[in-house]
Design an enzyme around this catalytic site. Structure first.
Site, PDB file in Angstrom:
ATOM      1  N   GLU A 141       0.834  -1.212   0.000  1.00 37.30           N
ATOM      2  CA  GLU A 141       0.000   0.000   0.000  1.00 37.30           C
ATOM      3  C   GLU A 141       0.869   1.263   0.000  1.00 37.30           C
ATOM      4  OE1 GLU A 141      -3.029  -0.319  -0.700  1.00 37.30           O
ATOM      5  OE2 GLU A 141      -3.094  -2.489  -0.384  1.00 37.30           O
ATOM      6  N   ASP A 168       3.673  -4.337  -6.012  1.00 33.03           N
ATOM      7  CA  ASP A 168       4.286  -5.568  -5.491  1.00 33.03           C
ATOM      8  C   ASP A 168       5.814  -5.465  -5.558  1.00 33.03           C
ATOM      9  OD1 ASP A 168       2.062  -6.957  -4.677  1.00 33.03           O
ATOM     10  OD2 ASP A 168       1.904  -8.223  -6.455  1.00 33.03           O
TER      11      ASP A 168
HETATM   12 ZN    ZN Z   1      -2.733  -2.838  -4.655  1.00 29.54          ZN
END
Ligand code: ZN
Length: 267
Positions: A116, A180
């Protein structure tokens, strides 16, 4: 003629949307602050200071290793048993209590927060809003040129709607892959075992089998956990080692088990 104009418009849009952001860092922070107020009105907030203090410390440790603008990062826990987490533009991060319950160790929770934080650090919200503004601007302009749409009014309307619904922004698949990759770097540089992020994909898959509703929202906004797991395990294997768990996380788990259970979200 009309088809040519539309194709040209989209080419121009694609070029501009990738090259510049129409949203400044200051705008982004202000929008995130507004969205945060809306979210606080709609989501049950966990106020237990032991849990929120722990998540805040974890988040700030990770955010200190984020690259990009110096955003005022903040970390809130939704008192909700769903497995979900999201980032608002310019700093606010939310993690649902369900993630703390499902995570097997601290590195998994840190992995979710790092993903996040990466959305914020990489300015994905500013990119998405820019794309939408440009797309709608161009569509309005084309409509005006072709005489079938009062372009200006609609553009203003769309802009207002994007800003008002800021926290419901959908990131692209590319944004998710980027979050990611960058999140894994933040996790690793902060001293946690990057495998935690990959391992959490397996937790999501397990929960998907056990209580599909609890992961619906998360899965509708992210690529499939199996797909992400493959990439994350490969990236994590390049940098093995790091912290996996802590006494503080174990204490928080115990604390959570003693609090009244989190309500299920309305679906
Ligand atoms: Zn995400």
């Amino acid at each position: 003629m009309r088809a040519v104009a539309i194709v040209l418009g989209w080419l121009l849009f694609a070029t501009i949307a990738h090259a510049v952001s129409l949203i400044s860092v200051k705008d982004e922070i202000a929008m995130g602050r507004d969205a945060q107020q809306q979210v606080r009105k709609t989501i049950p907030v966990l106020t237990d200071s032991e849990v929120t203090g722990y998540v805040g410390r974890l988040g700030r440790t990770l955010a200190a290793r984020a690259t990009g603008p110096q955003y005022p990062y903040s970390f809130s826990v939704a008192n909700n048993r769903d497995l979900n987490a999201f980032a608002l533009p310019g700093g606010p991060v939310w993690i649902h209590r369900g993630i703390l319950h499902a995570a097997a160790n601290e590195s998994q929770v840190a992995g979710v927060l790092a993903h996040e934080i990466a959305h914020i650090a990489q300015r994905h919200a500013a990119d998405q809003i820019t794309k939408q503004l440009v797309a709608n601007g161009f569509l309005g302009l084309l409509g005006a040129v072709l005489g079938n749409d009062p372009g200006g009014a609609r553009t203003a309307q769309v802009g207002a709607r994007i800003l008002a619904g800021g926290y419901l922004l959908k990131f692209s698949r590319d944004d998710e892959r980027d979050a990611d990759r960058v999140g894994l770097e933040i996790l690793r540089r902060s001293g946690w075992d990057p495998r935690g992020m990959a391992d959490f994909m397996d937790v999501l898959r397990r929960e998907q089998g056990r209580d599909p509703g609890a992961v619906d929202v998360f899965l509708s906004s992210h690529p499939a956990p199996a797909e992400r797991a493959v990439v994350l395990h490969r990236l994590a294997a390049q940098h093995p080692g790091g912290r996996r768990d802590s006494g503080a996380f174990r204490s928080v788990k115990t604390r959570l088990s003693r609090l009244p259970p989190a309500p299920k979200s309305k679906r």
